[in-house]
Design an enzyme around this catalytic site. Structure first.
Site, PDB file in Angstrom:
ATOM      1  N   ARG A  45       0.815  -1.268  -0.011  1.00 25.48           N
ATOM      2  CA  ARG A  45      -0.017   0.093   0.237  1.00 25.48           C
ATOM      3  C   ARG A  45       0.866   1.384  -0.068  1.00 25.48           C
ATOM      4  O   ARG A  45       1.914   1.184   0.335  1.00 25.48           O
ATOM      5  CB  ARG A  45      -0.849   0.063   1.261  1.00 25.48           C
ATOM      6  CG  ARG A  45      -0.218  -0.420   2.585  1.00 25.48           C
ATOM      7  CD  ARG A  45      -0.567   0.463   3.568  1.00 25.48           C
ATOM      8  NE  ARG A  45      -0.583   1.778   3.509  1.00 25.48           N
ATOM      9  CZ  ARG A  45       0.704   2.722   3.586  1.00 25.48           C
ATOM     10  NH1 ARG A  45       1.678   1.826   4.007  1.00 25.48           N
ATOM     11  NH2 ARG A  45       0.669   3.854   3.903  1.00 25.48           N
ATOM     12  N   GLY A  46       0.041   2.242  -0.090  1.00 27.73           N
ATOM     13  CA  GLY A  46       0.938   3.665  -0.419  1.00 27.73           C
ATOM     14  C   GLY A  46       0.968   3.902  -1.840  1.00 27.73           C
ATOM     15  O   GLY A  46       1.692   3.154  -2.707  1.00 27.73           O
ATOM     16  N   ALA A  47       0.617   5.168  -2.118  1.00 29.07           N
ATOM     17  CA  ALA A  47       0.469   5.417  -3.601  1.00 29.07           C
ATOM     18  C   ALA A  47       1.806   5.119  -4.529  1.00 29.07           C
ATOM     19  O   ALA A  47       1.780   4.512  -5.601  1.00 29.07           O
ATOM     20  CB  ALA A  47      -0.020   6.947  -3.860  1.00 29.07           C
ATOM     21  N   ARG A  87      -6.530  -0.870  -7.541  1.00 30.05           N
ATOM     22  CA  ARG A  87      -6.612   0.061  -6.693  1.00 30.05           C
ATOM     23  C   ARG A  87      -7.091   1.372  -7.964  1.00 30.05           C
ATOM     24  O   ARG A  87      -6.317   2.167  -8.313  1.00 30.05           O
ATOM     25  CB  ARG A  87      -5.523   0.334  -5.807  1.00 30.05           C
ATOM     26  CG  ARG A  87      -5.157  -0.595  -4.718  1.00 30.05           C
ATOM     27  CD  ARG A  87      -6.096  -0.906  -3.651  1.00 30.05           C
ATOM     28  NE  ARG A  87      -6.718   0.542  -3.011  1.00 30.05           N
ATOM     29  CZ  ARG A  87      -5.922   0.951  -2.025  1.00 30.05           C
ATOM     30  NH1 ARG A  87      -4.867   0.164  -1.647  1.00 30.05           N
ATOM     31  NH2 ARG A  87      -6.358   2.099  -1.239  1.00 30.05           N
ATOM     32  N   ASP A 245      -2.559  10.367  -2.775  1.00 27.70           N
ATOM     33  CA  ASP A 245      -3.020   9.390  -3.576  1.00 27.70           C
ATOM     34  C   ASP A 245      -3.265   9.925  -5.088  1.00 27.70           C
ATOM     35  O   ASP A 245      -3.130   9.232  -6.053  1.00 27.70           O
ATOM     36  CB  ASP A 245      -4.223   8.444  -3.288  1.00 27.70           C
ATOM     37  CG  ASP A 245      -3.600   7.447  -2.184  1.00 27.70           C
ATOM     38  OD1 ASP A 245      -3.574   6.321  -2.271  1.00 27.70           O
ATOM     39  OD2 ASP A 245      -3.519   7.983  -0.873  1.00 27.70           O
ATOM     40  N   ASN A 255      -6.456  11.777  -0.386  1.00 30.42           N
ATOM     41  CA  ASN A 255      -5.501  11.208   0.484  1.00 30.42           C
ATOM     42  C   ASN A 255      -6.460  10.210   1.617  1.00 30.42           C
ATOM     43  O   ASN A 255      -7.447  10.359   1.600  1.00 30.42           O
ATOM     44  CB  ASN A 255      -4.736  12.122   1.474  1.00 30.42           C
ATOM     45  CG  ASN A 255      -3.443  11.456   2.035  1.00 30.42           C
ATOM     46  OD1 ASN A 255      -2.615  10.607   1.482  1.00 30.42           O
ATOM     47  ND2 ASN A 255      -3.274  11.828   3.548  1.00 30.42           N
ATOM     48  N   LYS A 256      -5.741   9.365   2.417  1.00 29.43           N
ATOM     49  CA  LYS A 256      -6.183   8.621   3.263  1.00 29.43           C
ATOM     50  C   LYS A 256      -7.586   9.355   3.897  1.00 29.43           C
ATOM     51  O   LYS A 256      -7.356  10.530   4.438  1.00 29.43           O
ATOM     52  CB  LYS A 256      -5.480   8.209   4.128  1.00 29.43           C
ATOM     53  CG  LYS A 256      -6.088   7.351   5.485  1.00 29.43           C
ATOM     54  CD  LYS A 256      -6.660   5.988   4.873  1.00 29.43           C
ATOM     55  CE  LYS A 256      -7.073   5.393   6.423  1.00 29.43           C
ATOM     56  NZ  LYS A 256      -7.782   4.226   6.220  1.00 29.43           N
TER      57      LYS A 256
END
Length: 353
Positions: A45-47, A87, A245, A255-256
């Protein structure tokens, strides 16, 4: 040294982030379908790291191809579609697949499949190396912006910074985006401590950022997501910095989930709030944040915590994975090329010219 992802001799190796910080579980696979599942389930995970993983996942798919050259275009289209469906919000994923699609279009007719696959493999490695370099550049630009905007405070004391979700090595493969800036600022003596929001429902801030800060021996406190406004009210936070993201051409940032609330609180309390993300995260094709596709995930992520039921299975849930922070609440966007402030629509466009 945290080794979030690597690709050696046709094998993808990644740290399964679902089990951190209680268990460091490294997974090795040669299956592109297993790699796609890792992206879907947030094992990776993480863009920026998703972009790196996407490139390597396509290479895994190429390695398993056994058909003719004439049959390959249809296979390649399906492979790319499967990777892109994993995603939908992280634009870095589409940046990676676009690079490989461009290679296919440019060289399919002239090259053998073996030569084409080798070129794509080299491109996937380049994506990874670029992300590492991007993190280093972002860290430098971010520290320069902090020194500029918070110069008066720095004359008397070190700073306390708020961050959200995880934007370090676990999210990028390099030193990090927002957390990379924080790490360098700590090394340069600008930061006293970090406040990391828990980042419900999957707790990336509490589990992953806290773990990374412990590895780096950087002082920190973890808080509930809803605590940041009160801490700002009490003067306990000097600035905030988070990742992204996807960033629209006007600076609106996905973003999150929970980021927008932090940003609005910071704006109200006149505290600088920054975004740190590579240029590949900027989607110059969309005008504003309303056009960013926002992933809605399974409600069980909210109804359970690490497999333990905390609500009835029939509890109705809205579980968006991201929110969009309007540009007026953002004081600066730190990229690998420069720190952008002011008129985002003009300044972000310049990064692509």
């Amino acid at each position: 040294m945290i080794d979030a992802i690597s690709f050696t001799n046709g094998t993808l190796r990644y740290l399964d982030q679902r089990f951190l910080p209680l268990q460091e579980n490294y997974v090795e696979t040669r299956s592109h379908m297993e790699a796609i599942e890792a992206i879907k389930t947030l094992a990776v995970r993480g863009a920026p790291l998703i972009g790196v993983a996407a490139g390597y996942t396509v290479i895994l798919g190429l390695q398993s191809y056994e058909g003719t050259k004439e049959e390959f275009p249809a296979y390649f289209d399906r492979l790319i579609a499967d990777v892109e469906a994993s995603r939908p919000t992280a634009v870095n994923l589409f940046f990676a697949t676009a690079k490989l699609k461009d290679l296919f279009k440019a060289h399919y007719a002239a090259l053998s499949l073996e030569a084409l696959f080798a070129a794509m493999n080299a491109a996937a490695v380049e994506i990874h190396n670029d992300e590492i370099a991007n993190c280093d550049n972002m860290s430098r630009h971010g520290v320069e912006l902090i020194k500029q905007d918070l110069a008066e405070t720095l004359k008397t004391r070190k700073l306390t910074v708020l961050t959200h979700c995880n934007t370090g090595t676990l999210a990028t493969g390099g030193s990090g985006t927002a957390l990379g800036v924080i790490k360098l600022a700590w090394q340069e003596g600008l930061i006293e401590k970090v406040i990391t929001a828990e980042s419900r429902p999957l707790l990336q801030g509490l589990r992953l950022t806290a773990w990374e800060l412990e590895q780096e021996k950087i002082p920190f406190y973890s808080i509930s997501d809803s605590s940041s406004a009160f801490l700002m009210q009490k003067g306990m936070i000097d600035f905030g910095i988070v990742g992204a993201d996807r960033i629209a051409s006007n600076g609106d940032t996905a973003n999150k989930i929970g980021t927008c609330a932090h940003a609005i609180s910071a704006y109200h309390h006149k505290i600088p709030f920054y975004i740190a993300a590579p240029v590949s995260t900027i989607d110059i094709t969309i005008d504003n944040g309303t056009q960013i596709p926002i992933e809605e995930r399974n409600g069980d992520e909210l109804r359970t915590i690490f497999g333990t039921q905390v609500a009835t299975p029939t509890t109705p849930v809205i579980n968006y994975a991201f929110d969009v922070t309007p540009n007026q609440f953002i004081n600066g966007i730190v990229t690998d090329k420069k720190a952008v402030t002011g008129n985002y629509s003009q300044e972000l466009q310049k990064l692509f010219t």
